[in-house]
Scaffold this motif. Structure first.
Motif, PDB file in Angstrom:
ATOM      1  N   ARG A 121       0.819  -1.204   0.000  1.00  0.00           N
ATOM      2  CA  ARG A 121       0.000   0.000   0.000  1.00  0.00           C
ATOM      3  C   ARG A 121       0.859   1.262   0.000  1.00  0.00           C
ATOM      4  NH1 ARG A 121      -4.594  -0.694   4.358  1.00  0.00           N
ATOM      5  NH2 ARG A 121      -2.823  -1.292   5.621  1.00  0.00           N
TER       6      ARG A 121
ATOM      7  N   ARG B  70      -4.123   3.759  -7.422  1.00  0.00           N
ATOM      8  CA  ARG B  70      -3.738   3.064  -6.201  1.00  0.00           C
ATOM      9  C   ARG B  70      -4.069   1.580  -6.296  1.00  0.00           C
ATOM     10  NH1 ARG B  70      -2.889   4.850  -0.988  1.00  0.00           N
ATOM     11  NH2 ARG B  70      -4.149   3.118  -0.270  1.00  0.00           N
TER      12      ARG B  70
ATOM     13  N   CYS C 217      -5.093  -2.025  -4.871  1.00  0.00           N
ATOM     14  CA  CYS C 217      -5.871  -2.549  -3.754  1.00  0.00           C
ATOM     15  C   CYS C 217      -5.407  -3.960  -3.446  1.00  0.00           C
ATOM     16  CB  CYS C 217      -7.355  -2.600  -4.099  1.00  0.00           C
ATOM     17  SG  CYS C 217      -7.997  -1.021  -4.593  1.00  0.00           S
TER      18      CYS C 217
END
Lengths: 301, 172
Positions: A126, A205, A207
């Protein structure tokens, strides 16, 4: 440990590693090595445990025996070798270093087995998708390459590339196979890059799915590990520290430090034991098992 | 597992052989024997024909240091005297037996190339980042460790403490 959040596991184990690494004390080394071995006993295979135990003992003995050859500090002379003193304190120093080094290696190995690759990716992926990509690629790269190498070798063997007995021809054959492997891996990586590009990798981004949420128990574990490690460092640093030279002398807070650090490194062991006991004493499990179900059926009739 | 045990046994036997040979040749000594031998050498009476060296240990350069308790000394000299020299002894051998005989604590490290860290409780880095013990033989700084240098009859061995070895080079 399976039920815990990966972050809690990471914090708990790295706290133990950090204190082992930075507190240069014989007691800390012994405690850490003991609990690391206990943890390995609970989580690893029997064979791995005995291997690690043997390696740790041999390594520690080797360090204890060789350190006095180069460090001549300490009051208690055991021998004189070529006019240089061989002291008991230097032996202790070597043993302490060996134990703490071995303990750190065992803890890191445990971290690797208790945190599977998926959870590592979840934790670090992340922060940076690129890092996650690199991790997942490197982790897959070596095994994939080895598998490909055996396949290439087998194929070439059947075509008779290794039939020559001369060393140079054999070397040449190996070189041919290796160059084929290198060409394949370059091609495969280009393919992967193009495929990932086509799927818009890195444009948003990433996941990661994770079924576990941080729960109260996890927060408590994290808070307890941080508090205990800070406490251990303060107790270690305040007042007189543990000294090997000129004479073995325990720090002024050694007992308290040992207790706190013992609690910290025993935490993973305690959690594991609690889980195992819970599983053993879990009555519903016995009812659900087919034999007991059959028995109860028979008695019921 | 059998292989591991076999290798370990061989290693232990080899180590035992090395230690045994060491004891037999006098390479390894027990502390008691070592001490008595060294003291006998040091206490040897100096007549005119005995080979000898002059050994001085000097802290005059840091004598005016305030806020630091220097070891007990005689106007800057911890040691100053003539001592018997046995053939083949290195500077380190002489120093170690004289210090033992005079009950002066000293700390050193290293295997073949010994570095002297501390003499009489005054140790390296005590008076700054560049402080420590240096040595000279007949007024010259040797470029080798004190275990590698074999002194001759009449040599003057001079150990001194400096608070900065950098300044030392500039002044010379």
């Amino acid at each position: 440990m399976k039920l815990m959040h990966p972050l809690a596991k990471l914090v708990m184990l790295s706290a133990a590693v950090a204190v082992t690494m930075f507190a240069r004390s014989l007691t800390a080394a012994c405690i850490s090595a003991f609990f690391a071995l206990a943890m390995l006993f609970l989580h690893g295979e029997r064979k791995d445990f005995f291997k690690a135990l043997g390696a740790l003992l041999i390594f520690t003995a080797l360090m204890a025996l060789t350190n006095p050859l180069f460090a001549h500090e300490g009051r208690t002379a055991l021998l004189y070798i070529k006019n240089r003193v061989y002291t008991l304190e230097a032996m202790f120093y070597g043993a302490g270093t060996g134990l703490s080094l071995g303990a750190v290696i065992i803890w890191l190995g445990l971290l690797n087995t208790l945190l599977p690759k998926r959870e590592q990716l979840y934790l670090f992926g992340r922060f940076s998708p690129k890092l996650a990509l690199i991790i997942s690629m490197t982790l897959g790269y070596i095994p994939r390459m080895r598998e490909k190498l055996t396949r290439l070798n087998n194929a070439q063997k059947t075509s008779g590339i290794y039939s020559s007995t001369s060393t140079s021809a054999e070397l040449q054959a190996h070189a041919t196979v290796f160059s084929a492997l290198a060409a394949w891996s370059v091609e495969a990586s280009v393919d992967t890059a193009q495929a990932m590009n086509a799927r818009c990798y890195g444009s948003h981004r990433t996941c990661f799915s994770m079924r576990r949420k941080i729960r109260t128990g996890d927060i408590l574990t994290i808070a307890a590990s941080i508090a205990l490690s800070v406490c251990a460092f303060v107790l270690y640093g305040a007042g007189e520290r543990f000294r090997y030279y000129p004479e073995l002398s325990f720090g002024s807070n050694e007992a308290a430090f040992a207790a706190v650090f013992g609690l910290l490194s025993a935490m993973p062991v305690m959690i594991t034991v609690k889980e195992r006991l819970k599983w053993r004493l879990f009555t519903a499990k016995n009812l659900a098992s087919p034999t007991t179900a059959a028995k109860s059926l028979r008695f019921g009739r | 597992m059998k292989k591991v045990i076999l290798t370990l046994t061989v290693l232990v036997v080899l180590a035992a052989c090395v230690v045994g040979i060491g004891f037999a040749t006098g390479y390894i000594e027990t502390p008691g024997k070592h001490k008595s031998e060294q003291n006998a050498k040091t206490a040897e009476s100096l007549d005119e024909n005995t080979p000898r060296v002059t050994l001085t240990v000097d802290i005059t350069r840091v004598l005016d240091t305030e806020d630091y308790s220097l070891p007990e000394n005689d106007e800057g000299y911890i040691l100053n005297g003539e001592y018997a020299l046995t053939e083949g002894e290195s500077v380190f051998d002489i120093v170690s037996r004289v210090f033992d005989n005079e009950d002066i604590d000293f700390v050193y490290s290293g295997g073949d190339f010994v570095y002297i860290k501390s003499i009489a409780g005054l140790s390296e880095l005590d008076l700054g980042d560049m402080s420590g013990w240096l040595y000279e033989v007949n007024g010259e700084s040797p470029m080798v460790a004190c275990t590698q240098l074999i002194p001759e009859n009449g040599d003057i061995i001079h150990f001194y403490y400096v608070d900065s070895f950098d300044m030392e080079e500039e002044s010379e």
